[in-house]
Write a protein that holds these residues in place. Structure first.
Motif, mmCIF file in Angstrom:
data_model
loop_
_atom_site.group_PDB
_atom_site.id
_atom_site.type_symbol
_atom_site.label_atom_id
_atom_site.label_comp_id
_atom_site.label_asym_id
_atom_site.label_seq_id
_atom_site.Cartn_x
_atom_site.Cartn_y
_atom_site.Cartn_z
ATOM 1 N N ILE A 224 48.935 35.861 10.771
ATOM 2 C CA ILE A 224 48.461 34.918 11.801
ATOM 3 C C ILE A 224 48.221 35.704 13.083
ATOM 4 N N ASN A 225 47.026 35.567 13.649
ATOM 5 C CA ASN A 225 46.690 36.093 14.971
ATOM 6 C C ASN A 225 45.712 35.103 15.592
ATOM 7 N N SER A 226 46.272 34.020 16.128
ATOM 8 C CA SER A 226 45.452 32.892 16.575
ATOM 9 C C SER A 226 45.640 32.686 18.069
ATOM 10 N N THR A 227 44.547 32.812 18.833
ATOM 11 C CA THR A 227 44.571 32.543 20.274
ATOM 12 C C THR A 227 44.399 31.044 20.497
ATOM 13 N N ILE A 228 45.315 30.449 21.260
ATOM 14 C CA ILE A 228 45.317 28.993 21.447
ATOM 15 C C ILE A 228 44.334 28.623 22.551
ATOM 16 N N THR A 229 43.467 27.649 22.231
ATOM 17 C CA THR A 229 42.501 27.127 23.190
ATOM 18 C C THR A 229 42.765 25.637 23.408
ATOM 19 N N ALA B 61 38.870 32.510 14.079
ATOM 20 C CA ALA B 61 39.231 33.108 12.785
ATOM 21 C C ALA B 61 38.512 32.437 11.620
ATOM 22 N N ASN B 62 37.829 31.304 11.905
ATOM 23 C CA ASN B 62 37.087 30.562 10.880
ATOM 24 C C ASN B 62 37.993 30.177 9.704
#
Length: 363
Positions: free
Chosen positions: A66-71, A91-92
């Motif tokens: 997991i490498n997810s930037t929160i928007t 990340a689609n």
């Protein structure tokens, strides 16, 4: 798909950590979940103070899962009591987390909402700064034509420089710098418009995926209800089978007891048959025993007669012994008298020898 996170870079620190099983949506079907970790792994929220951004990072060994930037556009959805998911357009993919308890899921969802609000505030501040910078650029741009017009009226730039001095040259330099800033701002605006359009398209795809996921959830709920009904039916059947097994076990126990009793009776019967056979054998030797008993009786009678004779002989021998004992007693008395006399004679002889010895000494 995921970039290597630089969670150790300067200014980025973990703010919340938990453990969960990580899943990703199947990229081909967009329906099924694919496990990203074989077991529960650490999932952390990171805050980057230099970029004022938030990320969710999870690493399984050396693999980043997991490498997810929160928007601000992201939404964390609880699909069950211990499972939640969110979509990442960059990340689609769609990430899913399975927790060990409802409390862990509630804490993660609460933290997600907090981080989302913080990201929204950061975006609003950034937009305000951009708008302020854009307004300054536009005002500078509007002032530029007037200065240009003034320069055209008063003469060429070279003439103005020659006539206006250093202040005019500084204004021209500032004007060029503002033009460059406006061009850069326009380019950034086009870039942001492109990214916004991409985000809108991704959001639309994610909405479709979420709708599809909700439909799948309803389907799974129906399947779960049917599984529950089947489970109840199977439990009833199991209860019936257990009751039948209990009856069969009781019947087996009774059969085992009866078999043991039959075995005991067979053993007793064999013992009785053996005793009967022994009695038959003994009955066969009874006549012989009777004959032997008669012979023994005759022998006993003859032995009695001999015993009487022996008793009479013993009586005679005892009388003889008593006579011999009395005679022996008399002989002992006479022998004692003789010994006394002999002792006296020996003493006289001794005295005589002593007298002779004294006479020999005197002579």
């Amino acid at each position: 798909m995921n970039k290597q996170p630089q969670s150790k870079q300067k200014g980025e620190q973990p703010i919340f950590t938990t453990r969960a099983h990580v899943f990703q949506i199947d990229p081909t079907t967009k329906k099924n979940w694919v496990p990203a970790s074989k077991q529960a792994v650490t999932v952390s929220y990171f805050y980057d103070s230099t970029r004022n951004s938030y990320r969710i990072i999870s690493v399984d060994g050396s693999k980043v899962i997991i490498n997810s930037t929160i928007t601000p556009n992201m939404t964390f959805t609880k699909t069950s009591q211990k499972f939640g998911q969110w979509a990442d357009s960059r990340a689609n993919t769609v990430f899913g987390l399975g927790f060990a308890s409802e409390q862990q899921l509630a804490k993660f969802a609460e933290k997600f909402q907090e981080v989302k609000e913080a990201a929204k505030l950061a975006r609003d501040k950034s937009q305000e700064k951009m708008e302020t910078s854009s307004n300054h650029s536009q005002e500078s741009g509007r002032e530029t034509p007037s200065s240009t017009q003034a320069s055209s009226i008063n003469g060429t730039d070279d003439e103005k420089i020659s006539h206006g001095g250093p202040e005019t040259a500084a204004l021209i330099t500032e004007n060029d710098r503002l033009k460059t800033a406006v061009e850069q701002s326009n380019a950034n605006a086009k870039k942001w418009e492109t990214e916004l359009q991409t985000l809108r398209e991704s959001n639309a795809r994610l909405v479709d995926a979420l709708t599809e996921s909700s439909a799948n959830v309803e389907s799974w709920k129906k399947q779960l209800n049917s599984c529950k009904e089947e489970s109840e039916t199977l439990r009833e059947k199991i209860s019936e089978l257990e009751a039948q097994c209990a009856e069969a076990s009781a019947e087996k126990e009774r059969n085992a007891q009866l078999s043991a009793r039959v075995q005991e009776l067979e053993t007793e019967l064999q013992d009785k048959e053996q005793e009967l056979e022994n009695l038959r054998k003994q009955a066969e030797i009874i006549p012989q025993l009777m004959a032997e008993c008669e012979s023994i009786t005759e022998k006993l009678q003859a032995a009695d007669v001999k015993n009487k004779d022996l008793e009479e002989r013993i009586g005679g021998l005892q009388a003889d012994i008593e006579d011999s004992q009395s005679k022996q007693g008399n002989m002992k008395g006479e022998l004692k008298k003789f010994m006394d006399i002999l002792d006296g004679k020996i003493d006289e002889l001794h005295e005589f020898r002593q007298g002779l010895s004294r006479l020999g000494v005197d002579n």
